[in-house]
Design a protein around this motif. Structure first.
Motif, mmCIF file in Angstrom:
data_model
loop_
_atom_site.group_PDB
_atom_site.id
_atom_site.type_symbol
_atom_site.label_atom_id
_atom_site.label_comp_id
_atom_site.label_asym_id
_atom_site.label_seq_id
_atom_site.Cartn_x
_atom_site.Cartn_y
_atom_site.Cartn_z
ATOM 1 N N GLU A 86 14.191 -13.858 0.591
ATOM 2 C CA GLU A 86 13.121 -12.979 1.084
ATOM 3 C C GLU A 86 13.328 -11.567 0.550
ATOM 4 O O GLU A 86 12.373 -10.885 0.186
ATOM 5 N N LYS A 87 14.571 -11.143 0.473
ATOM 6 C CA LYS A 87 14.895 -9.807 -0.054
ATOM 7 C C LYS A 87 14.460 -9.682 -1.518
ATOM 8 O O LYS A 87 13.905 -8.666 -1.927
ATOM 9 N N GLN A 88 14.712 -10.721 -2.311
ATOM 10 C CA GLN A 88 14.318 -10.703 -3.722
ATOM 11 C C GLN A 88 12.802 -10.665 -3.868
ATOM 12 O O GLN A 88 12.271 -9.922 -4.700
ATOM 13 N N VAL A 89 12.096 -11.455 -3.074
ATOM 14 C CA VAL A 89 10.636 -11.477 -3.126
ATOM 15 C C VAL A 89 10.082 -10.096 -2.762
ATOM 16 O O VAL A 89 9.183 -9.572 -3.432
ATOM 17 N N LYS A 90 10.632 -9.493 -1.737
ATOM 18 C CA LYS A 90 10.179 -8.163 -1.322
ATOM 19 C C LYS A 90 10.472 -7.118 -2.400
ATOM 20 O O LYS A 90 9.684 -6.206 -2.608
ATOM 21 N N ALA A 91 11.596 -7.262 -3.105
ATOM 22 C CA ALA A 91 11.927 -6.338 -4.197
ATOM 23 C C ALA A 91 10.914 -6.460 -5.335
ATOM 24 O O ALA A 91 10.490 -5.455 -5.909
ATOM 25 N N VAL A 92 10.502 -7.694 -5.637
ATOM 26 C CA VAL A 92 9.482 -7.902 -6.681
ATOM 27 C C VAL A 92 8.147 -7.304 -6.234
ATOM 28 O O VAL A 92 7.471 -6.622 -7.011
ATOM 29 N N GLU A 93 7.771 -7.535 -4.990
ATOM 30 C CA GLU A 93 6.517 -6.976 -4.470
ATOM 31 C C GLU A 93 6.529 -5.453 -4.526
ATOM 32 O O GLU A 93 5.549 -4.834 -4.944
ATOM 33 N N ALA A 94 7.642 -4.848 -4.127
ATOM 34 C CA ALA A 94 7.742 -3.383 -4.137
ATOM 35 C C ALA A 94 7.690 -2.839 -5.559
ATOM 36 O O ALA A 94 7.005 -1.839 -5.827
ATOM 37 N N ALA A 95 8.383 -3.504 -6.478
ATOM 38 C CA ALA A 95 8.377 -3.062 -7.871
ATOM 39 C C ALA A 95 6.988 -3.240 -8.494
ATOM 40 O O ALA A 95 6.528 -2.395 -9.267
ATOM 41 N N GLY A 96 6.315 -4.329 -8.154
ATOM 42 C CA GLY A 96 4.947 -4.544 -8.642
ATOM 43 C C GLY A 96 4.003 -3.481 -8.118
ATOM 44 O O GLY A 96 3.150 -2.971 -8.848
ATOM 45 N N GLN A 97 4.159 -3.134 -6.853
ATOM 46 C CA GLN A 97 3.328 -2.080 -6.268
ATOM 47 C C GLN A 97 3.599 -0.739 -6.939
ATOM 48 O O GLN A 97 2.689 0.046 -7.155
ATOM 49 N N LYS A 98 4.849 -0.499 -7.303
ATOM 50 C CA LYS A 98 5.175 0.759 -7.988
ATOM 51 C C LYS A 98 4.457 0.840 -9.330
ATOM 52 O O LYS A 98 3.965 1.898 -9.708
ATOM 53 N N VAL A 99 4.387 -0.279 -10.053
ATOM 54 C CA VAL A 99 3.643 -0.307 -11.319
ATOM 55 C C VAL A 99 2.192 0.097 -11.058
ATOM 56 O O VAL A 99 1.629 0.938 -11.771
ATOM 57 N N LEU A 100 1.591 -0.482 -10.030
ATOM 58 C CA LEU A 100 0.193 -0.153 -9.700
ATOM 59 C C LEU A 100 0.058 1.308 -9.293
ATOM 60 O O LEU A 100 -0.919 1.980 -9.671
ATOM 61 N N ASP A 101 1.023 1.823 -8.540
ATOM 62 C CA ASP A 101 0.984 3.223 -8.112
ATOM 63 C C ASP A 101 1.091 4.176 -9.302
ATOM 64 O O ASP A 101 0.381 5.191 -9.360
ATOM 65 N N VAL A 102 1.950 3.851 -10.248
ATOM 66 C CA VAL A 102 2.083 4.697 -11.442
ATOM 67 C C VAL A 102 0.793 4.649 -12.261
ATOM 68 O O VAL A 102 0.319 5.681 -12.735
ATOM 69 N N ARG A 103 0.216 3.473 -12.407
ATOM 70 C CA ARG A 103 -1.068 3.378 -13.126
ATOM 71 C C ARG A 103 -2.120 4.265 -12.473
ATOM 72 O O ARG A 103 -2.930 4.887 -13.161
#
Length: 120
Positions: free
Chosen positions: A24-41
């Motif tokens: 669950e921790k790994q999945v949440k890390a991927v979700e957070a990193a994916g959201q960061k990509v969207l936030d930077v865009r």
């Protein structure tokens, strides 16, 4: 519809095999990193995706966000980094083969039937 590759929101995560048992921790890390990509865009509202992903002008913050996302995804597969892109692809293809083993039955070649002799 043409036979070109098609990408959409509903199939983009089906293009490669997801890790077998991410925590669950790994999945949440991927979700957070994916959201960061969207936030930077979102910091570049006047730029198209073509502009943002031009290798010569890609914003450093977006490069960094993608590197963090790649690292988070890689850690879902194994604890150590992949030494090269080729090794990552090799690993993913092996995992795909594992996931699909037994899904496709090989057809047995059909034997040609002999034609009955025709009496004249």
């Amino acid at each position: 519809m043409k036979s070109d590759y098609s990408y959409s929101v509903s199939v983009v995560y089906n293009n490669y095999p997801w890790p077998e048992n991410p925590s669950e921790k790994q999945v949440k890390a991927v979700e957070a990193a994916g959201q960061k990509v969207l936030d930077v865009r979102a910091q570049f509202p006047d730029s198209s995706l073509a502009d943002l992903y031009d290798p010569l002008t890609m914003p450093p913050a977006l490069v960094k966000a993608h590197q963090e996302l790649d690292r988070a995804v890689d850690l879902c597969y194994r604890p150590q980094a992949f030494p090269s892109e080729a090794k990552r692809m090799e690993f993913l293809f092996e995992l795909y083969e594992k996931y699909t083993a037994g899904l496709f039955e090989k057809e047995k070649p059909k034997k040609a039937r002999k034609k009955a002799a025709v009496a004249d």
